[in-house]
Design a protein around this motif. Structure first.
Motif, PDB file in Angstrom:
ATOM      1  N   SER A  82       0.831  -1.208   0.000  1.00 40.96           N
ATOM      2  CA  SER A  82       0.000   0.000   0.000  1.00 40.96           C
ATOM      3  C   SER A  82       0.865   1.257   0.000  1.00 40.96           C
ATOM      4  O   SER A  82       0.603   2.202  -0.731  1.00 40.96           O
ATOM      5  CB  SER A  82      -0.920  -0.004   1.227  1.00 40.96           C
ATOM      6  OG  SER A  82      -1.593   1.221   1.363  1.00 40.96           O
ATOM      7  N   VAL A 138       2.377   1.811  -3.400  1.00 36.68           N
ATOM      8  CA  VAL A 138       1.335   2.232  -4.349  1.00 36.68           C
ATOM      9  C   VAL A 138       1.006   3.702  -4.122  1.00 36.68           C
ATOM     10  O   VAL A 138       0.865   4.476  -5.071  1.00 36.68           O
ATOM     11  CB  VAL A 138       0.061   1.366  -4.202  1.00 36.68           C
ATOM     12  CG1 VAL A 138      -1.038   1.883  -5.112  1.00 36.68           C
ATOM     13  CG2 VAL A 138       0.360  -0.081  -4.539  1.00 36.68           C
ATOM     14  N   GLN A 139       0.907   4.088  -2.851  1.00 31.52           N
ATOM     15  CA  GLN A 139       0.625   5.500  -2.554  1.00 31.52           C
ATOM     16  C   GLN A 139       1.677   6.411  -3.155  1.00 31.52           C
ATOM     17  O   GLN A 139       1.359   7.440  -3.756  1.00 31.52           O
ATOM     18  CB  GLN A 139       0.597   5.723  -1.043  1.00 31.52           C
ATOM     19  CG  GLN A 139      -0.623   5.174  -0.342  1.00 31.52           C
ATOM     20  CD  GLN A 139      -0.475   5.287   1.159  1.00 31.52           C
ATOM     21  OE1 GLN A 139      -0.162   6.341   1.692  1.00 31.52           O
ATOM     22  NE2 GLN A 139      -0.682   4.190   1.868  1.00 31.52           N
ATOM     23  N   VAL A 183      -1.119   3.028 -10.720  1.00 37.72           N
ATOM     24  CA  VAL A 183      -0.731   1.753 -10.133  1.00 37.72           C
ATOM     25  C   VAL A 183      -1.914   1.172  -9.368  1.00 37.72           C
ATOM     26  O   VAL A 183      -2.662   1.891  -8.720  1.00 37.72           O
ATOM     27  CB  VAL A 183       0.495   1.923  -9.204  1.00 37.72           C
ATOM     28  CG1 VAL A 183       0.798   0.633  -8.468  1.00 37.72           C
ATOM     29  CG2 VAL A 183       1.693   2.361 -10.019  1.00 37.72           C
ATOM     30  N   TYR A 184      -2.043  -0.134  -9.488  1.00 35.40           N
ATOM     31  CA  TYR A 184      -3.127  -0.861  -8.849  1.00 35.40           C
ATOM     32  C   TYR A 184      -2.550  -1.691  -7.717  1.00 35.40           C
ATOM     33  O   TYR A 184      -1.564  -2.408  -7.914  1.00 35.40           O
ATOM     34  CB  TYR A 184      -3.789  -1.759  -9.891  1.00 35.40           C
ATOM     35  CG  TYR A 184      -4.725  -2.801  -9.342  1.00 35.40           C
ATOM     36  CD1 TYR A 184      -6.039  -2.467  -9.060  1.00 35.40           C
ATOM     37  CD2 TYR A 184      -4.299  -4.102  -9.120  1.00 35.40           C
ATOM     38  CE1 TYR A 184      -6.905  -3.430  -8.563  1.00 35.40           C
ATOM     39  CE2 TYR A 184      -5.170  -5.069  -8.624  1.00 35.40           C
ATOM     40  CZ  TYR A 184      -6.469  -4.716  -8.346  1.00 35.40           C
ATOM     41  OH  TYR A 184      -7.324  -5.658  -7.861  1.00 35.40           O
ATOM     42  N   GLN A 185      -3.126  -1.566  -6.533  1.00 36.40           N
ATOM     43  CA  GLN A 185      -2.655  -2.357  -5.400  1.00 36.40           C
ATOM     44  C   GLN A 185      -3.220  -3.771  -5.492  1.00 36.40           C
ATOM     45  O   GLN A 185      -4.424  -3.975  -5.377  1.00 36.40           O
ATOM     46  CB  GLN A 185      -3.084  -1.723  -4.077  1.00 36.40           C
ATOM     47  CG  GLN A 185      -2.498  -2.442  -2.875  1.00 36.40           C
ATOM     48  CD  GLN A 185      -3.039  -1.910  -1.563  1.00 36.40           C
ATOM     49  OE1 GLN A 185      -3.731  -0.907  -1.524  1.00 36.40           O
ATOM     50  NE2 GLN A 185      -2.709  -2.587  -0.482  1.00 36.40           N
ATOM     51  N   GLY A 245      -3.328 -10.841 -10.049  1.00 36.27           N
ATOM     52  CA  GLY A 245      -3.743  -9.569 -10.650  1.00 36.27           C
ATOM     53  C   GLY A 245      -3.819  -9.520 -12.156  1.00 36.27           C
ATOM     54  O   GLY A 245      -4.483  -8.652 -12.712  1.00 36.27           O
ATOM     55  N   ARG A 272     -10.376  -2.729 -15.309  1.00 37.12           N
ATOM     56  CA  ARG A 272      -9.192  -3.345 -15.910  1.00 37.12           C
ATOM     57  C   ARG A 272      -9.559  -4.284 -17.052  1.00 37.12           C
ATOM     58  O   ARG A 272      -8.818  -4.375 -18.029  1.00 37.12           O
ATOM     59  CB  ARG A 272      -8.384  -4.089 -14.850  1.00 37.12           C
ATOM     60  CG  ARG A 272      -7.395  -3.181 -14.148  1.00 37.12           C
ATOM     61  CD  ARG A 272      -7.015  -3.650 -12.778  1.00 37.12           C
ATOM     62  NE  ARG A 272      -6.631  -5.037 -12.689  1.00 37.12           N
ATOM     63  CZ  ARG A 272      -5.438  -5.464 -12.296  1.00 37.12           C
ATOM     64  NH1 ARG A 272      -4.478  -4.609 -12.036  1.00 37.12           N
ATOM     65  NH2 ARG A 272      -5.185  -6.734 -12.177  1.00 37.12           N
ATOM     66  N   TYR A 303      -5.482   2.251  -8.068  1.00 37.50           N
ATOM     67  CA  TYR A 303      -6.276   1.909  -6.884  1.00 37.50           C
ATOM     68  C   TYR A 303      -5.360   1.658  -5.695  1.00 37.50           C
ATOM     69  O   TYR A 303      -4.311   1.021  -5.830  1.00 37.50           O
ATOM     70  CB  TYR A 303      -7.103   0.646  -7.125  1.00 37.50           C
ATOM     71  CG  TYR A 303      -7.622   0.036  -5.838  1.00 37.50           C
ATOM     72  CD1 TYR A 303      -8.646   0.663  -5.123  1.00 37.50           C
ATOM     73  CD2 TYR A 303      -7.062  -1.124  -5.312  1.00 37.50           C
ATOM     74  CE1 TYR A 303      -9.093   0.136  -3.927  1.00 37.50           C
ATOM     75  CE2 TYR A 303      -7.509  -1.663  -4.114  1.00 37.50           C
ATOM     76  CZ  TYR A 303      -8.528  -1.029  -3.422  1.00 37.50           C
ATOM     77  OH  TYR A 303      -8.960  -1.541  -2.236  1.00 37.50           O
ATOM     78  N   LEU A 352      -2.336  11.461  -2.875  1.00 43.61           N
ATOM     79  CA  LEU A 352      -2.810  10.666  -4.014  1.00 43.61           C
ATOM     80  C   LEU A 352      -3.570  11.541  -5.008  1.00 43.61           C
ATOM     81  O   LEU A 352      -3.303  11.520  -6.207  1.00 43.61           O
ATOM     82  CB  LEU A 352      -3.739   9.546  -3.526  1.00 43.61           C
ATOM     83  CG  LEU A 352      -3.112   8.479  -2.642  1.00 43.61           C
ATOM     84  CD1 LEU A 352      -4.199   7.575  -2.075  1.00 43.61           C
ATOM     85  CD2 LEU A 352      -2.106   7.662  -3.422  1.00 43.61           C
TER      86      LEU A 352
END
Lengths: 206, 368
Positions: free
Chosen positions: A60, A63-64, A73-75, A81, B325, B333, B355
C-alpha cells in the motif's frame, strides 16, 4: 571478456536492469510493470519515452508513492492480478527482479505473455559462481552481497539460473529477442550462467 | 475564504422514472478560477447528508465546508490551479429542489408527491449545471460514498465529458447490507407519528425518527476501533451508572447529540428519497455486468478505499477497479490504512491528499 556498456545505458535510477529496460522499450507504447514498487521506472518511461504506464504493486505504501508521483498503479497481487486484463492489452509487460518471488513463475510468465506482446524479465542469477562457492564452502543456503538474506527472511522462493530460464523459454516455445547479462555495471559476454549476477530477457510468443 | 451558495433555475428535468420536475433549482458553490481554455474544472460530489458548501466559510453559518480539508489553495483539490464546483444533489434540502420544495402546481411542498429519484437523475441535473456554466469537459469528478457513486455514474453516462474520476469509499452497486441500514433509517422516520405520511411541513417534523436514523448512520460511519478509541466505556459526566435510561455512556451522548443536531439541518423526506436513490444504484442493471457497464468509459480513474470501512468495504472498490481493468481502462487503486471507518475519506485526509494531488497533476499534464 567484460565489455563496458555505453555510459547512457550503464545505470538508470541507480539500477542497471532499469537502464536496459529503458533502452528496450519503444517510445509511445503501452507498458505494464509488475511489482513496480514506487513507480520510478514507470515514471521515467512516461516522462522520457512517452509511454502509457501502468503498474501493479502489493504494498500500500509503495502504491501510494507511485500514484502520488502520477503513475497509474493498482494495489494487488501479481499472481492474481493479471487475469483481469484483456489479451494483448500491452506492448510490454515488465517483471523486474520479481520472478523469483512469484509463487507460480511459469503461470506468471504465461499470463504476462497473454496480456503483453513482449515480456521483459530481469532476475538475479542464482548460478553465479559466488553463489556456488558460498554454498559449496559453507554447506548452507548461499548468502552473497547480491543475496544477503538469511533463508528464512528471503523474499526469493524460487532459485533460477540463466540456464533455467533459457530452458523454460524453450519449453514454452518462446522467441528470445534480447538477452543481457550483467555483473556489477559491466556486461558479461561469456559464460553468463557462471558470471552474470543479473539477467535481462525480452521474450515473445512466435 | 467566504463562499456563498448560488442557485440556478432550469425549466424542467425528465427523470429515470419518466416523471418530470418543472422547474428545478440547483444550489452550487465554486472555488478558484476557470481557465481560459475551460479545461481545469473539477466537480465535487457530496455524500448522503452533504451539501453544496464543500469548502471555504459560509457567510450564513460561519462554518467551513464539509471537505474544506481537501479543497482550497495548496490542498488536494488546489484552487490555485483548478476551478472546483460543488452542487447540492437533486432531492436534497439545501437549496436544490427536493421534497420540501414548493410544488408550483399546488402551492404546497411536494412532500411524498415528489417523484422518486436516482443517482442518474442527480448526475443529469449536474450535467445541466455544467452545460449552463459552459464547461465542455470536466477535468475530474470526485466524491466519497454516495459522491463516489455519482462520479462513477458520470464516467459511465457521459464518457466524453469527464477526463478523470476519483471515486472514494464507494461501490458500483448498493449491497444488501447497505440497503438494510438505509431501510432501518427510513422505517425509523416513518414510524414517527410526526412524519404523518410525509405531510409535516409547517408542523412538528418527525425529529425523533430522523434522529434515530442518523444515530444508526453514525454507527456505520465509524469503526469498532474508532469508537473504542473515541469513547471506550467512559461515562458521561458521572462516576457511576445512573441505574436509569438517561445517558450513561459517552457514546450514547455522542449519538444523541449527532442525532439532534441533524434534525436542525436535514429534511426527513429528503432522507427517504436520497437513501432510496442510493439503494437503486446498480451500474450493472440492464447491462449484464460491470465490465459491460464500463464499456464506453474513457476517464482515467483513481479509486481509494479504507481498511476499516465496513459500510463500503474495500472489496466493492476492488470489484469496480477489476471491471475497469477488463476494459483496459487507465485505473489506479489503493487501499489506505485508517481506523476511522467510512468517515476516513472526510477526516483522515493526509495520504488521500498526496494521491489526489499527484493524480490530478498528472491528468492535467496529459491534456495540455
Amino acid at each position: 571478456m567484460h565489455k563496458k556498456i555505453p555510459a547512457f545505458v550503464r545505470e538508470l535510477l541507480g539500477r542497471r536492469d532499469y537502464a536496459i529496460i529503458g533502452e528496450l522499450v519503444e517510445p509511445g507504447t503501452k507498458v505494464l510493470d509488475l511489482g513496480c514498487g514506487d513507480g520510478e521506472l514507470l515514471k521515467w518511461l512516461a516522462d522520457n519515452k512517452g509511454v502509457d504506464a501502468r503498474g501493479v504493486e502489493i504494498s500500500s505504501e509503495r502504491v501510494q508513492r507511485a500514484i502520488s508521483r502520477g503513475v497509474s498503479v493498482y494495489q494487488g497481487d501479481i499472481d492474481q492480478g493479471l487475469k483481469d486484463y484483456p489479451d494483448q492489452a500491452f506492448d510490454y509487460v515488465i517483471l523486474s527482479q520479481t520472478l523469483q518471488e512469484t509463487r507460480h513463475p511459469r503461470q506468471a510468465l504465461t499470463e504476462m505473455l497473454r496480456v503483453g506482446r513482449r515480456v521483459i524479465v530481469a532476475f538475479p542469477n542464482f548460478g553465479h559462481w559466488r553463489m556456488r562457492v558460498s554454498m559449496l564452502l559453507s554447506g548452507r543456503a548461499p548468502r552473497t552481497k547480491l543475496f544477503p538474506h538469511a533463508w528464512y527472511d528471503s523474499p526469493n522462493i524460487h532459485f533460477l539460473t540463466v540456464h533455467d530460464f533459457e530452458e523454460l523459454a524453450a519449453l514454452e516455445g518462446l522467441i528470445v529477442e534480447r538477452r543481457y547479462f550483467l555483473a556489477g555495471a559491466d556486461e558479461v559476454r561469456a559464460l553468463p550462467n557462471l558470471l552474470a549476477e543479473v539477467a535481462v530477457f525480452m521474450v515473445r510468443r512466435p | 475564504m467566504i463562499v456563498e451558495t448560488n442557485t440556478v433555475r432550469f425549466d424542467s428535468i425528465t427523470l429515470d422514472s419518466g416523471a418530470e420536475l418543472a422547474p428545478v433549482d440547483v444550489a452550487y458553490e465554486t472555488y478558484g478560477q476557470l481557465n481560459a481554455a475551460r479545461t481545469n474544472a473539477i466537480l465535487i460530489e457530496h455524500a448522503f447528508s452533504g451539501d453544496a458548501h464543500a469548502a471555504g466559510v459560509s457567510p450564513e453559518t460561519g462554518k467551513p465546508g464539509w471537505w474544506d480539508n481537501m479543497i482550497g489553495p495548496g490542498k488536494a483539490f488546489d484552487t490555485n490551479r483548478y476551478y472546483v464546483i460543488c452542487s447540492n444533489v437533486l432531492g436534497g434540502c439545501r437549496g436544490t429542489t427536493g421534497p420540501a420544495s414548493i410544488n408550483p402546481a399546488t402551492g404546497c411542498p411536494y412532500a411524498m408527491s415528489f417523484p422518486v429519484i436516482t443517482i442518474g437523475d442527480m448526475v443529469r441535473l449536474q450535467r445541466m449545471l455544467v452545460d449552463w456554466m459552459g464547461i465542455p469537459k470536466l477535468l475530474s469528478v470526485s466524491g466519497g460514498s454516495m459522491g463516489g457513486m455519482q462520479a462513477l455514474e458520470w464516467a459511465v453516462a457521459c464518457p466524453d465529458r469527464v477526463v478523470s474520476a476519483i471515486p472514494i469509499a464507494t461501490t458500483a452497486r448498493h449491497s444488501a447490507q447497505q440497503i438494510a441500514f438505509n431501510e432501518v433509517g427510513r422505517q425509523a422516520i416513518m414510524a414517527d407519528p410526526d412524519w404523518n405520511g410525509g405531510d409535516y411541513y409547517g408542523k412538528q417534523p418527525p425529529g425523533r425518527g430522523l434522529a434515530v436514523a442518523r444515530m444508526i448512520g453514525h454507527i456505520t460511519y465509524m469503526s469498532d476501533d474508532s469508537m473504542r478509541e473515541k469513547f471506550g466505556r467512559r461515562l458521561r459526566g458521572k462516576e457511576n451508572f445512573g441505574y436509569d435510561f438517561d445517558v450513561d455512556f459517552e457514546v450514547e451522548s455522542y449519538l444523541r447529540y449527532r442525532g439532534s443536531q441533524f434534525v436542525n439541518r436535514f429534511d426527513a423526506n429528503s432522507y427517504l428519497y436520497i437513501t432510496k436513490a442510493m439503494d437503486y444504484f446498480d451500474l450493472t442493471a440492464g447491462r449484464g455486468s460491470l465490465g459491460a457497464a464500463f464499456e464506453k468509459v474513457l476517464a482515467r480513474v483513481l479509486a481509494i478505499s479504507f481498511t476499516s470501512d465496513w459500510l463500503y468495504p474495500s472489496y466493492q472498490s476492488q470489484e469496480l477497479v477489476r471491471a475497469l481493468r477488463t476494459r483496459n481502462c487507465d485505473v489506479a487503486y489503493v487501499e489506505l490504512p485508517s481506523n476511522y471507518g467510512h468517515d476516513a475519506f472526510l477526516v483522515d485526509v493526509a495520504e488521500q491528499t498526496d494521491l489526489v494531488r499527484g493524480f490530478l497533476a498528472n491528468t492535467f499534464e496529459k491534456i495540455q
